[in-house]
Design a protein around this motif. Structure first.
Motif, PDB file in Angstrom:
ATOM      1  N   TYR A 104       0.646  -0.411  -7.281  1.00 31.59           N
ATOM      2  CA  TYR A 104       1.097  -1.470  -8.182  1.00 31.59           C
ATOM      3  C   TYR A 104       2.438  -1.120  -8.813  1.00 31.59           C
ATOM      4  O   TYR A 104       3.294  -1.980  -9.027  1.00 31.59           O
ATOM      5  N   ASN A 105       2.642   0.174  -9.091  1.00 33.92           N
ATOM      6  CA  ASN A 105       3.884   0.623  -9.719  1.00 33.92           C
ATOM      7  C   ASN A 105       4.993   0.910  -8.711  1.00 33.92           C
ATOM      8  O   ASN A 105       6.003   1.530  -9.051  1.00 33.92           O
TER       9      ASN A 105
ATOM     10  N   ASP B  83     -10.122   0.026 -15.020  1.00 36.83           N
ATOM     11  CA  ASP B  83     -10.517   1.344 -15.568  1.00 36.83           C
ATOM     12  C   ASP B  83     -11.613   1.969 -14.710  1.00 36.83           C
ATOM     13  O   ASP B  83     -12.617   2.484 -15.215  1.00 36.83           O
TER      14      ASP B  83
ATOM     15  N   ASN C 282      -4.360  -0.013  -5.973  1.00 40.91           N
ATOM     16  CA  ASN C 282      -4.462   1.061  -6.971  1.00 40.91           C
ATOM     17  C   ASN C 282      -3.215   1.100  -7.840  1.00 40.91           C
ATOM     18  O   ASN C 282      -2.185   0.503  -7.501  1.00 40.91           O
ATOM     19  N   ASP C 283      -3.306   1.792  -8.946  1.00 36.29           N
ATOM     20  CA  ASP C 283      -2.213   1.787  -9.921  1.00 36.29           C
ATOM     21  C   ASP C 283      -0.930   2.397  -9.364  1.00 36.29           C
ATOM     22  O   ASP C 283       0.168   1.993  -9.738  1.00 36.29           O
ATOM     23  N   TYR C 284      -1.041   3.332  -8.431  1.00 38.08           N
ATOM     24  CA  TYR C 284       0.142   3.941  -7.812  1.00 38.08           C
ATOM     25  C   TYR C 284       0.919   2.900  -7.013  1.00 38.08           C
ATOM     26  O   TYR C 284       2.154   2.796  -7.125  1.00 38.08           O
TER      27      TYR C 284
ATOM     28  N   VAL D  96      -6.668  -1.665  -9.737  1.00 36.22           N
ATOM     29  CA  VAL D  96      -6.099  -2.772 -10.504  1.00 36.22           C
ATOM     30  C   VAL D  96      -6.162  -4.011  -9.630  1.00 36.22           C
ATOM     31  O   VAL D  96      -6.132  -3.922  -8.394  1.00 36.22           O
TER      32      VAL D  96
ATOM     33  N   VAL E 243      -1.943  -8.904 -14.263  1.00 38.65           N
ATOM     34  CA  VAL E 243      -2.556  -7.721 -13.669  1.00 38.65           C
ATOM     35  C   VAL E 243      -3.753  -7.312 -14.527  1.00 38.65           C
ATOM     36  O   VAL E 243      -3.694  -7.357 -15.758  1.00 38.65           O
TER      37      VAL E 243
ATOM     38  N   ASN F 258      -6.310   7.904  -8.955  1.00 38.16           N
ATOM     39  CA  ASN F 258      -5.915   6.498  -8.868  1.00 38.16           C
ATOM     40  C   ASN F 258      -7.058   5.557  -9.234  1.00 38.16           C
ATOM     41  O   ASN F 258      -8.190   5.731  -8.796  1.00 38.16           O
ATOM     42  N   SER F 259      -6.730   4.542 -10.041  1.00 42.46           N
ATOM     43  CA  SER F 259      -7.707   3.547 -10.488  1.00 42.46           C
ATOM     44  C   SER F 259      -7.418   2.194  -9.843  1.00 42.46           C
ATOM     45  O   SER F 259      -6.295   1.911  -9.408  1.00 42.46           O
TER      46      SER F 259
ATOM     47  N   LYS G 153     -11.910   4.402 -11.252  1.00 42.20           N
ATOM     48  CA  LYS G 153     -11.259   5.205 -10.233  1.00 42.20           C
ATOM     49  C   LYS G 153     -11.831   4.885  -8.847  1.00 42.20           C
ATOM     50  O   LYS G 153     -13.032   4.648  -8.695  1.00 42.20           O
TER      51      LYS G 153
ATOM     52  N   SER H 283      -6.496  -4.264 -15.180  1.00 40.96           N
ATOM     53  CA  SER H 283      -6.900  -2.879 -14.940  1.00 40.96           C
ATOM     54  C   SER H 283      -8.410  -2.779 -15.109  1.00 40.96           C
ATOM     55  O   SER H 283      -8.956  -3.141 -16.153  1.00 40.96           O
TER      56      SER H 283
END
Length: 251
Positions: free
Chosen positions: A203-204, A222, A199-201, A140, A218, A137-138, A224, A220
């Motif tokens: 956010y989605n 980049d 994190n990107d998880y 955001v 948003v 996970n990164s 982790k 990113s």
């Protein structure tokens, strides 16, 4: 000629008489355990040995020290390890975010389930970061208006979990109604844009955090979360996270 015809008829009779429907009735197998009794291939072992030793050296590198063991179930609505994770994302992530945008992260929100292992008392190594955060996970940063922050705080009040947060102070009553919600010690302004790191998880829509999708922008990074942890631990001799009053319930 008659003999040839007779032989052909006999062959055809055999073919048609032997024709039958076939179906699978049983599958058999056996387990072959991998144990020390299996002899290692010395050529393969010698080939991977330098890579294995290099990896072990990197993973065992001491970065910091933990005076206590910190577990994600140590608190009701906020935990020392969760507070540490949120702080790391804010501190390390904001350096990148500010450099790119000139803005600063206001809030960090992660998920309780994303913490996969405790930080045990003793030396903190690179492997510790991989154990606590094994996912890719990164970070955001999401620009949310005050109305969406209200949705975020409502989610937290109803989730009844110690989701890691930073920059936000939340108090709920015995019926889980919000009695106080502050960002940087100020009431939430419905017209203001807040920058929320996650994190990107999430956010989605992970963990049903659907409020992130109603956003202005948003970013990113980049970067982790695990790498942010490693960078943070490398700078801090001894970690001292605590449980505080950032998210509490009055009885």
């Amino acid at each position: 000629m008659q003999n040839k015809t007779l032989v052909l008829l006999i062959l055809l009779s055999l073919v048609f008489s032997c024709k039958q429907d076939l179906s699978l009735t049983k599958i058999e197998g056996k387990q072959i355990p991998i144990t020390d009794s299996i002899v290692a291939d010395s050529d393969i072992d010698n080939f991977i040995k330098p890579y294995r030793e290099s990896l072990e050296k990197d993973m065992n590198k001491v970065l910091s020290y933990a005076p206590e063991t910190y577990h994600k179930n140590d608190g009701e609505y906020n935990t020392a390890i969760g507070n540490l994770m949120a702080h790391i994302v804010l501190k390390e992530g904001n350096t990148i975010f500010n450099k790119r945008t000139g803005e600063n992260i206001d809030i960090v929100l992660l998920n309780h389930g994303g913490i996969r292992a405790p930080i045990n008392k003793g030396n903190i190594t690179t492997e510790t970061a991989f154990q606590v955060m094994p996912f890719e996970n990164s970070i955001v940063v999401v620009a949310l208006k005050g109305a969406q922050i209200d949705s975020l705080t409502h989610y937290l009040s109803q989730s009844k979990k110690a989701h890691p947060i930073e920059g936000l102070q939340l108090t709920i009553d015995k019926d889980f109604n919000i009695t106080k919600a502050l960002v940087d010690n100020q009431p939430i302004d419905s017209n203001k844009t807040y920058y929320v790191a996650t994190n990107d998880y999430l956010y989605n829509g992970g963990d049903r955090m659907r409020f992130f999708k109603t956003n202005d922008t948003v970013y990113s990074l980049d970067y982790k979360i695990r790498n942010a942890m490693i960078d943070y631990f490398s700078k801090v001799d001894t970690i001292r996270p605590v449980i505080d009053n950032r998210f509490i319930q009055t009885k």
